[in-house]
Motif scaffolding. Sequence first.
Motif, PDB file in Angstrom:
ATOM      1  N   PRO A  81       0.800  -1.230   0.000  1.00  0.00           N
ATOM      2  CA  PRO A  81       0.000   0.000   0.000  1.00  0.00           C
ATOM      3  C   PRO A  81       0.834   1.283   0.000  1.00  0.00           C
ATOM      4  N   ASN A  82       0.464   2.171  -0.891  1.00  0.00           N
ATOM      5  CA  ASN A  82       1.092   3.481  -1.057  1.00  0.00           C
ATOM      6  C   ASN A  82       2.558   3.401  -1.492  1.00  0.00           C
ATOM      7  N   ARG A  83       3.010   2.229  -1.925  1.00  0.00           N
ATOM      8  CA  ARG A  83       4.396   2.083  -2.366  1.00  0.00           C
ATOM      9  C   ARG A  83       4.516   1.437  -3.738  1.00  0.00           C
ATOM     10  N   LYS A  84       3.980   0.215  -3.872  1.00  0.00           N
ATOM     11  CA  LYS A  84       4.170  -0.456  -5.160  1.00  0.00           C
ATOM     12  C   LYS A  84       3.135  -1.533  -5.437  1.00  0.00           C
ATOM     13  N   ILE A  85       2.968  -1.749  -6.753  1.00  0.00           N
ATOM     14  CA  ILE A  85       2.143  -2.834  -7.268  1.00  0.00           C
ATOM     15  C   ILE A  85       2.941  -3.459  -8.409  1.00  0.00           C
ATOM     16  N   THR A  86       3.107  -4.762  -8.358  1.00  0.00           N
ATOM     17  CA  THR A  86       3.735  -5.490  -9.465  1.00  0.00           C
ATOM     18  C   THR A  86       2.666  -6.421 -10.003  1.00  0.00           C
ATOM     19  N   ARG A  87       2.435  -6.343 -11.312  1.00  0.00           N
ATOM     20  CA  ARG A  87       1.338  -7.118 -11.892  1.00  0.00           C
ATOM     21  C   ARG A  87       1.641  -7.481 -13.344  1.00  0.00           C
ATOM     22  N   THR A  88       0.899  -8.464 -13.827  1.00  0.00           N
ATOM     23  CA  THR A  88       0.931  -8.760 -15.255  1.00  0.00           C
ATOM     24  C   THR A  88      -0.228  -8.016 -15.910  1.00  0.00           C
ATOM     25  N   PHE A  89      -0.142  -7.862 -17.218  1.00  0.00           N
ATOM     26  CA  PHE A  89      -1.198  -7.198 -17.984  1.00  0.00           C
ATOM     27  C   PHE A  89      -1.339  -7.941 -19.303  1.00  0.00           C
ATOM     28  N   GLU A  90      -2.562  -8.342 -19.617  1.00  0.00           N
ATOM     29  CA  GLU A  90      -2.821  -9.073 -20.852  1.00  0.00           C
ATOM     30  C   GLU A  90      -4.065  -8.518 -21.532  1.00  0.00           C
ATOM     31  N   MET A  91      -3.952  -8.267 -22.824  1.00  0.00           N
ATOM     32  CA  MET A  91      -5.115  -7.887 -23.622  1.00  0.00           C
ATOM     33  C   MET A  91      -5.647  -9.173 -24.239  1.00  0.00           C
ATOM     34  N   GLU A  92      -6.850  -9.571 -23.844  1.00  0.00           N
ATOM     35  CA  GLU A  92      -7.422 -10.824 -24.323  1.00  0.00           C
ATOM     36  C   GLU A  92      -7.724 -10.762 -25.822  1.00  0.00           C
ATOM     37  N   ASN A  93      -7.564 -11.893 -26.472  1.00  0.00           N
ATOM     38  CA  ASN A  93      -7.887 -12.057 -27.902  1.00  0.00           C
ATOM     39  C   ASN A  93      -7.147 -11.081 -28.804  1.00  0.00           C
ATOM     40  N   THR A  94      -5.886 -10.819 -28.481  1.00  0.00           N
ATOM     41  CA  THR A  94      -5.036  -9.990 -29.329  1.00  0.00           C
ATOM     42  C   THR A  94      -3.706 -10.719 -29.510  1.00  0.00           C
ATOM     43  N   PRO A  95      -2.920 -10.304 -30.496  1.00  0.00           N
ATOM     44  CA  PRO A  95      -1.609 -10.932 -30.688  1.00  0.00           C
ATOM     45  C   PRO A  95      -0.553 -10.443 -29.687  1.00  0.00           C
ATOM     46  N   PHE A  96      -0.912  -9.488 -28.821  1.00  0.00           N
ATOM     47  CA  PHE A  96       0.055  -8.944 -27.868  1.00  0.00           C
ATOM     48  C   PHE A  96       0.322  -9.936 -26.737  1.00  0.00           C
ATOM     49  N   ALA A  97       1.585 -10.140 -26.431  1.00  0.00           N
ATOM     50  CA  ALA A  97       1.976 -11.043 -25.347  1.00  0.00           C
ATOM     51  C   ALA A  97       1.715 -10.376 -23.994  1.00  0.00           C
ATOM     52  N   VAL A  98       1.649 -11.186 -22.959  1.00  0.00           N
ATOM     53  CA  VAL A  98       1.511 -10.690 -21.596  1.00  0.00           C
ATOM     54  C   VAL A  98       2.718  -9.811 -21.280  1.00  0.00           C
ATOM     55  N   GLN A  99       2.486  -8.730 -20.550  1.00  0.00           N
ATOM     56  CA  GLN A  99       3.584  -7.861 -20.138  1.00  0.00           C
ATOM     57  C   GLN A  99       3.631  -7.807 -18.617  1.00  0.00           C
ATOM     58  N   LEU A 100       4.781  -7.414 -18.096  1.00  0.00           N
ATOM     59  CA  LEU A 100       4.989  -7.299 -16.661  1.00  0.00           C
ATOM     60  C   LEU A 100       5.116  -5.824 -16.312  1.00  0.00           C
ATOM     61  N   GLU A 101       4.352  -5.380 -15.302  1.00  0.00           N
ATOM     62  CA  GLU A 101       4.330  -3.969 -14.932  1.00  0.00           C
ATOM     63  C   GLU A 101       4.748  -3.780 -13.477  1.00  0.00           C
ATOM     64  N   PHE A 102       5.666  -2.853 -13.268  1.00  0.00           N
ATOM     65  CA  PHE A 102       6.118  -2.469 -11.936  1.00  0.00           C
ATOM     66  C   PHE A 102       5.666  -1.031 -11.711  1.00  0.00           C
ATOM     67  N   LEU A 103       4.708  -0.819 -10.814  1.00  0.00           N
ATOM     68  CA  LEU A 103       4.218   0.523 -10.494  1.00  0.00           C
ATOM     69  C   LEU A 103       4.794   0.934  -9.150  1.00  0.00           C
ATOM     70  N   GLU A 104       5.476   2.069  -9.121  1.00  0.00           N
ATOM     71  CA  GLU A 104       6.055   2.572  -7.876  1.00  0.00           C
ATOM     72  C   GLU A 104       5.508   3.961  -7.597  1.00  0.00           C
ATOM     73  N   PHE A 105       5.012   4.141  -6.396  1.00  0.00           N
ATOM     74  CA  PHE A 105       4.385   5.387  -5.960  1.00  0.00           C
ATOM     75  C   PHE A 105       5.304   6.039  -4.927  1.00  0.00           C
ATOM     76  N   GLU A 106       5.546   7.349  -5.082  1.00  0.00           N
ATOM     77  CA  GLU A 106       6.379   8.020  -4.086  1.00  0.00           C
ATOM     78  C   GLU A 106       5.841   9.396  -3.747  1.00  0.00           C
ATOM     79  N   PRO A 107       5.961   9.757  -2.468  1.00  0.00           N
ATOM     80  CA  PRO A 107       5.496  11.080  -2.055  1.00  0.00           C
ATOM     81  C   PRO A 107       6.487  12.153  -2.484  1.00  0.00           C
ATOM     82  N   LEU A 108       5.968  13.315  -2.792  1.00  0.00           N
ATOM     83  CA  LEU A 108       6.781  14.484  -3.099  1.00  0.00           C
ATOM     84  C   LEU A 108       6.340  15.600  -2.150  1.00  0.00           C
ATOM     85  N   PRO A 109       7.115  16.667  -2.065  1.00  0.00           N
ATOM     86  CA  PRO A 109       6.726  17.775  -1.168  1.00  0.00           C
ATOM     87  C   PRO A 109       5.386  18.404  -1.569  1.00  0.00           C
ATOM     88  N   LEU A 110       4.802  19.094  -0.633  1.00  0.00           N
ATOM     89  CA  LEU A 110       3.580  19.889  -0.849  1.00  0.00           C
ATOM     90  C   LEU A 110       2.384  19.048  -1.291  1.00  0.00           C
TER      91      LEU A 110
END
Length: 156
Positions: A81-110
């Motif tokens: 929570p409030n830091r990161k999510i690592t997940r796969t992403f797939e578009m069904e019924n398309t020629p695109f392969a599954v991809q791996l996503e690393f989402l990182e959330f960070e606080p900034l000032p103000l």
Amino acid sequence: MKQKTKIKAEEGKQEVVITREFDLPLELLFKAYIEPGIVEQWMGTKVLKLESKKHGSYQFETTDAQGNQHRFNGVIHEFSPNRKITRTFEMENTPFAVQLEFLEFEPLPLDTSKLTIQIVYKSVAHRDQMLQLPFAQGINMAHNRLQDIARKYKLT
């Protein structure tokens, strides 16, 4: 209009790095990625399932201008929570392969925050194929909507 979401795709690499600074507190930015009602609004998609937890999964459905339905799904491998999510992403019924996503959330000032998304594709060719779509414009528009919609929510 200048795009606030930056996309870096280095030649010969099978990844894309997306960064965006938001005028939102970190907790609100994170909430916009894990609460189905908010996700539906900024992504313009129907959330069929969204289990925001480690080993959870998700499935979204969108309808294009011609009325065709498209589904997207994946598995959440890491959830901090409030830091990161690592997940796969797939578009069904398309020629695109599954991809791996690393989402990182960070606080900034103000009470602002930053999101960094690293997407790893099966190959450089797959990444380049994805970049031929209106990828940059689409994610920038979605992030603009996220910014506007999330401002209306309060932290709980």
